[in-house]
Write an enzyme that holds these catalytic residues in place. Structure first.
Site, PDB file in Angstrom:
ATOM      1  N   ASN A 210      -0.755  18.380 -20.782  1.00 47.45           N
ATOM      2  CA  ASN A 210      -1.047  17.350 -21.787  1.00 47.45           C
ATOM      3  C   ASN A 210      -1.065  17.913 -23.211  1.00 47.45           C
ATOM      4  OD1 ASN A 210      -1.414  15.226 -19.899  1.00 47.45           O
ATOM      5  ND2 ASN A 210      -3.380  16.137 -19.334  1.00 47.45           N
TER       6      ASN A 210
ATOM      7  N   GLU B 148       9.382  17.662 -24.846  1.00 44.65           N
ATOM      8  CA  GLU B 148       8.701  18.059 -23.602  1.00 44.65           C
ATOM      9  C   GLU B 148       9.126  19.477 -23.187  1.00 44.65           C
ATOM     10  OE1 GLU B 148       6.223  16.534 -22.527  1.00 44.65           O
ATOM     11  OE2 GLU B 148       6.441  14.363 -22.613  1.00 44.65           O
TER      12      GLU B 148
ATOM     13  N   HIS C 180       8.794   8.663 -27.330  1.00 44.92           N
ATOM     14  CA  HIS C 180       7.743   9.480 -26.716  1.00 44.92           C
ATOM     15  C   HIS C 180       7.759  10.908 -27.279  1.00 44.92           C
ATOM     16  CE1 HIS C 180       4.949  10.809 -23.652  1.00 44.92           C
ATOM     17  NE2 HIS C 180       5.765  11.794 -23.350  1.00 44.92           N
TER      18      HIS C 180
ATOM     19  N   HIS D 142      -0.361  15.712 -26.219  1.00 39.72           N
ATOM     20  CA  HIS D 142      -0.266  14.320 -25.766  1.00 39.72           C
ATOM     21  C   HIS D 142      -1.462  13.454 -26.161  1.00 39.72           C
ATOM     22  CE1 HIS D 142       3.210  15.753 -23.672  1.00 39.72           C
ATOM     23  NE2 HIS D 142       3.456  14.570 -23.147  1.00 39.72           N
TER      24      HIS D 142
ATOM     25  N   LYS E  10       3.040  11.430 -11.001  1.00 42.47           N
ATOM     26  CA  LYS E  10       2.140  10.611 -11.819  1.00 42.47           C
ATOM     27  C   LYS E  10       2.898   9.341 -12.153  1.00 42.47           C
ATOM     28  CE  LYS E  10      -0.956  13.183 -14.882  1.00 42.47           C
ATOM     29  NZ  LYS E  10      -1.162  13.452 -16.312  1.00 42.47           N
TER      30      LYS E  10
ATOM     31  N   GLU F 243      -4.599  16.731 -10.992  1.00 46.87           N
ATOM     32  CA  GLU F 243      -5.077  17.076 -12.338  1.00 46.87           C
ATOM     33  C   GLU F 243      -6.585  17.290 -12.412  1.00 46.87           C
ATOM     34  OE1 GLU F 243      -2.861  15.197 -15.595  1.00 46.87           O
ATOM     35  OE2 GLU F 243      -4.720  15.144 -16.735  1.00 46.87           O
TER      36      GLU F 243
ATOM     37  N   ARG G  54      -3.520  21.316 -14.148  1.00 49.09           N
ATOM     38  CA  ARG G  54      -2.469  20.373 -14.569  1.00 49.09           C
ATOM     39  C   ARG G  54      -2.719  19.804 -15.962  1.00 49.09           C
ATOM     40  NH1 ARG G  54       0.634  15.726 -10.928  1.00 49.09           N
ATOM     41  NH2 ARG G  54       1.938  15.010 -12.632  1.00 49.09           N
TER      42      ARG G  54
ATOM     43  N   LYS H 207       6.820  23.153 -14.262  1.00 48.80           N
ATOM     44  CA  LYS H 207       6.061  21.956 -13.857  1.00 48.80           C
ATOM     45  C   LYS H 207       5.820  21.973 -12.349  1.00 48.80           C
ATOM     46  CE  LYS H 207       5.034  17.214 -14.435  1.00 48.80           C
ATOM     47  NZ  LYS H 207       5.271  15.902 -14.990  1.00 48.80           N
TER      48      LYS H 207
ATOM     49  N   HIS I 273       0.064  10.418 -27.659  1.00 47.23           N
ATOM     50  CA  HIS I 273       0.011   9.090 -27.027  1.00 47.23           C
ATOM     51  C   HIS I 273      -0.598   8.061 -27.968  1.00 47.23           C
ATOM     52  CE1 HIS I 273       0.356  10.381 -22.516  1.00 47.23           C
ATOM     53  NE2 HIS I 273       1.520  10.140 -23.060  1.00 47.23           N
TER      54      HIS I 273
ATOM     55  N   ARG J 143       0.824  -1.243   0.000  1.00 48.32           N
ATOM     56  CA  ARG J 143       0.000   0.000   0.000  1.00 48.32           C
ATOM     57  C   ARG J 143       0.842   1.270   0.000  1.00 48.32           C
ATOM     58  NH1 ARG J 143      -3.028  -3.001   3.857  1.00 48.32           N
ATOM     59  NH2 ARG J 143      -4.799  -4.007   2.843  1.00 48.32           N
TER      60      ARG J 143
HETATM   61  N1  LIG Z   1       4.817  10.668 -15.392  1.00 47.90           N
HETATM   62  C1  LIG Z   1       4.903  11.730 -16.147  1.00 47.90           C
HETATM   63  O1  LIG Z   1       4.489  12.817 -15.745  1.00 47.90           O
HETATM   64  C2  LIG Z   1       5.532  11.608 -17.506  1.00 47.90           C
HETATM   65  C3  LIG Z   1       5.803  12.767 -18.247  1.00 47.90           C
HETATM   66  C4  LIG Z   1       6.438  12.623 -19.486  1.00 47.90           C
HETATM   67  C5  LIG Z   1       6.773  11.360 -19.971  1.00 47.90           C
HETATM   68  N2  LIG Z   1       6.471  10.257 -19.234  1.00 47.90           N
HETATM   69  C6  LIG Z   1       6.811   8.908 -19.729  1.00 47.90           C
HETATM   70  O2  LIG Z   1       8.232   8.819 -19.885  1.00 47.90           O
HETATM   71  C7  LIG Z   1       8.506   7.786 -20.823  1.00 47.90           C
HETATM   72  C8  LIG Z   1       9.600   8.240 -21.771  1.00 47.90           C
HETATM   73  O3  LIG Z   1      10.751   8.574 -21.013  1.00 47.90           O
HETATM   74  P1  LIG Z   1      12.219   8.504 -21.654  1.00 47.90           P
HETATM   75  O4  LIG Z   1      12.205   9.146 -22.972  1.00 47.90           O
HETATM   76  O5  LIG Z   1      13.164   8.961 -20.631  1.00 47.90           O
HETATM   77  O6  LIG Z   1      12.389   6.954 -21.975  1.00 47.90           O
HETATM   78  P2  LIG Z   1      13.315   5.824 -21.336  1.00 47.90           P
HETATM   79  O7  LIG Z   1      13.154   5.733 -19.878  1.00 47.90           O
HETATM   80  O8  LIG Z   1      13.010   4.604 -22.140  1.00 47.90           O
HETATM   81  O9  LIG Z   1      14.804   6.325 -21.624  1.00 47.90           O
HETATM   82  C9  LIG Z   1      15.233   6.483 -22.953  1.00 47.90           C
HETATM   83  C10 LIG Z   1      16.466   5.609 -23.267  1.00 47.90           C
HETATM   84  O10 LIG Z   1      17.609   6.258 -22.742  1.00 47.90           O
HETATM   85  C11 LIG Z   1      18.363   5.358 -21.937  1.00 47.90           C
HETATM   86  N3  LIG Z   1      19.006   6.186 -20.949  1.00 47.90           N
HETATM   87  C12 LIG Z   1      18.399   6.902 -19.960  1.00 47.90           C
HETATM   88  N4  LIG Z   1      19.308   7.658 -19.326  1.00 47.90           N
HETATM   89  C13 LIG Z   1      20.500   7.405 -19.904  1.00 47.90           C
HETATM   90  C14 LIG Z   1      21.805   7.927 -19.707  1.00 47.90           C
HETATM   91  N5  LIG Z   1      22.056   8.895 -18.826  1.00 47.90           N
HETATM   92  N6  LIG Z   1      22.813   7.428 -20.466  1.00 47.90           N
HETATM   93  C15 LIG Z   1      22.565   6.491 -21.415  1.00 47.90           C
HETATM   94  N7  LIG Z   1      21.347   5.998 -21.687  1.00 47.90           N
HETATM   95  C16 LIG Z   1      20.326   6.462 -20.932  1.00 47.90           C
HETATM   96  C17 LIG Z   1      17.358   4.348 -21.446  1.00 47.90           C
HETATM   97  O11 LIG Z   1      17.980   3.134 -21.106  1.00 47.90           O
HETATM   98  C18 LIG Z   1      16.448   4.210 -22.665  1.00 47.90           C
HETATM   99  O12 LIG Z   1      17.028   3.314 -23.582  1.00 47.90           O
HETATM  100  C19 LIG Z   1       7.205   7.476 -21.537  1.00 47.90           C
HETATM  101  O13 LIG Z   1       6.706   6.235 -21.101  1.00 47.90           O
HETATM  102  C20 LIG Z   1       6.278   8.590 -21.099  1.00 47.90           C
HETATM  103  O14 LIG Z   1       4.928   8.178 -21.074  1.00 47.90           O
HETATM  104  C21 LIG Z   1       5.864  10.357 -18.017  1.00 47.90           C
END
Ligand SMILES: NC(=O)c1ccc[n+]([C@@H]2O[C@H](COP(=O)([O-])OP(=O)(O)OC[C@H]3O[C@@H](n4cnc5c(N)ncnc54)[C@H](O)[C@@H]3O)[C@@H](O)[C@H]2O)c1
Length: 369
Positions: free
Chosen positions: A247, A184, A270, A250, A142, A239, A243, A229, A254, A120
């Site tokens: 989006n 972003e 993404h 998105h 989130k 949200e 908030r 943010k 998405h 939990r």
């Molecule tokens: N929760 C939220 O508010 C929110 C907001 C925006 C995006 N997201 C989510 O985030 C995700 C995308 O995030 P992302 O683009 O970081 O993807 P990711 O976590 O897959 O990272 C991208 C790639 O970079 C590599 N990587 C990360 N840091 C590294 C580093 N310092 N050196 C070498 N390689 C590295 C990872 O292994 C991966 O292959 C999506 O699922 C999206 O929906 C969430």
């Protein structure tokens, strides 16, 4: 607490430590919490490039148990959450164990989800290592996993105990992921800051990508995105209203991300999907929220220069609409969009019908010609 050469900002009582010395705070926080177990979630890339840096700065984590998932968007699954819950259970993790999410948005979304559900809710920390993570995903609590190709369908609002943002990690981030994170940053600018948007226009994505990430140009944009943010999420954590502006781009983004994963070949990152989604949202903004045509054209050409063009098969529109209908922004059967009336001025809850969305996709497709 002794002041280090960092900036600290607070979001819903969650401190965000900014700067290359930020990791130095971890030992003090861990010691003050007297945890019964320490876990670090990584993927293979962050294990190789980022874990040594973290362990070098945070001695308290040297004996933490490292848990790993495969990299990439497919990692954000219920299957992986279950695998991690089992690993925590086998290792005897209790309510006062701590989880450190070391990675990009996939790691912070999944790790936050696992922390929210385990017994939990246990405390967790985000140490974002990608640009998407640093300017967006790691902040605001989130957490989510995908359900098949439908993004973020299962999740919790569960804020991290603290976030540590060190741009030093970005040095090993592959260029395509740095570019993805820029989407972003651009989103944040387009919904909040006309002056910064003018500055971005003088710095196309291709030029930004050859600048050092630790230089003033990048740092100004990263800091502005985090601060913005922080402000939004502090005012509306769950949200209910404000908030929603985060989006922008998105809803269609998405759907495109999920759609591209269900097809053969390389799925869209993404940020690439969000960039295409922002062009469609800018078109809808022109149609429904009085965004001037000149702004629409500037936004579209800036984003196509930066992210290229992904042809959307007109026959897939119905499938895309179905994916969009799973979006959290559907009201009375109609999709509600975040639009802008001009750069820096978002408008929420604008209902758009299927004909208008279809036109927006046609506009996007016309940009390749
Ligand atoms: N929760 C939220 O508010 C929110 C907001 C925006 C995006 N997201 C989510 O985030 C995700 C995308 O995030 P992302 O683009 O970081 O993807 P990711 O976590 O897959 O990272 C991208 C790639 O970079 C590599 N990587 C990360 N840091 C590294 C580093 N310092 N050196 C070498 N390689 C590295 C990872 O292994 C991966 O292959 C999506 O699922 C999206 O929906 C969430």
């Amino acid at each position: 607490m002794k002041k280090l050469s960092n900036r600290i900002i607070t979001i819903n009582r969650t401190p965000i430590f900014l700067g290359n010395d930020s990791l130095a705070y971890i030992d003090r926080l861990v010691t003050s919490l007297s945890p019964t177990g320490l876990f670090i979630l990584v993927d293979p890339n962050t294990r190789e490039h980022c874990l040594p840096i973290l362990l070098n700065k945070a001695a308290t984590l040297v004996h933490a148990q490292v848990v790993e998932i495969k990299e990439g968007e497919f990692g954000k699954s219920l299957g992986n959450a279950e695998k991690l819950w089992n690993e925590l259970l086998s290792a005897g993790a209790g309510r006062s164990s701590l989880l450190f999410n070391l990675g990009g948005g996939v790691i912070s979304d999944l790790g936050g989800f696992v922390a929210a559900g385990y017994k939990r809710g246990i405390n967790y920390f985000n140490i974002p290592t990608s640009l998407v993570g640093q300017v967006d995903a790691a902040i605001g609590g989130k957490t989510a996993v995908n359900l098949g190709h439908i993004k973020n369908q299962i999740g919790f609002f569960h804020a991290p105990q603290a976030v540590f943002v060190s741009s030093g990690f970005l040095k090993t981030l592959p260029e395509e992921h740095l570019r993805s994170g820029m989407a972003e940053m651009i989103k944040s600018t387009l919904i909040s800051n006309p002056a910064l948007w003018r500055r971005l226009q003088k710095n196309p994505v291709s030029r930004m990508l050859v600048q050092p990430v630790e230089g003033a140009l990048w740092q100004d944009f990263i800091h502005a995105a985090i601060t913005f943010k922080n402000k939004v999420v502090t005012r509306d954590f769950r949200e209910s209203n404000l908030r929603k502006i985060l989006n922008f781009g998105h809803t269609i983004g998405h759907a495109l991300e999920g759609y591209s994963q269900s097809r053969h070949g390389k799925p869209l990152l993404h940020g690439e999907a969000v960039a295409a989604g922002m062009i469609c949202a800018a078109y809808l903004s022109h149609l429904k929220a009085s965004l001037p045509l000149a702004d629409l054209n500037t936004i579209a050409s800036y984003l196509v220069e930066g992210f290229g063009h992904f042809e959307i098969d007109p026959d897939s529109k119905i499938h895309l609409m179905e994916l969009m209908m799973h979006d959290k922004k559907v009201k009375n059967g109609q999709l509600c969009f975040v639009l802008i009336s001009k750069p820096g001025f978002p408008v929420i809850n604008v209902a758009c019908d299927q004909t208008e969305i279809s036109e927006a996709i046609d506009f996007y497709n016309s940009l390749s010609r």
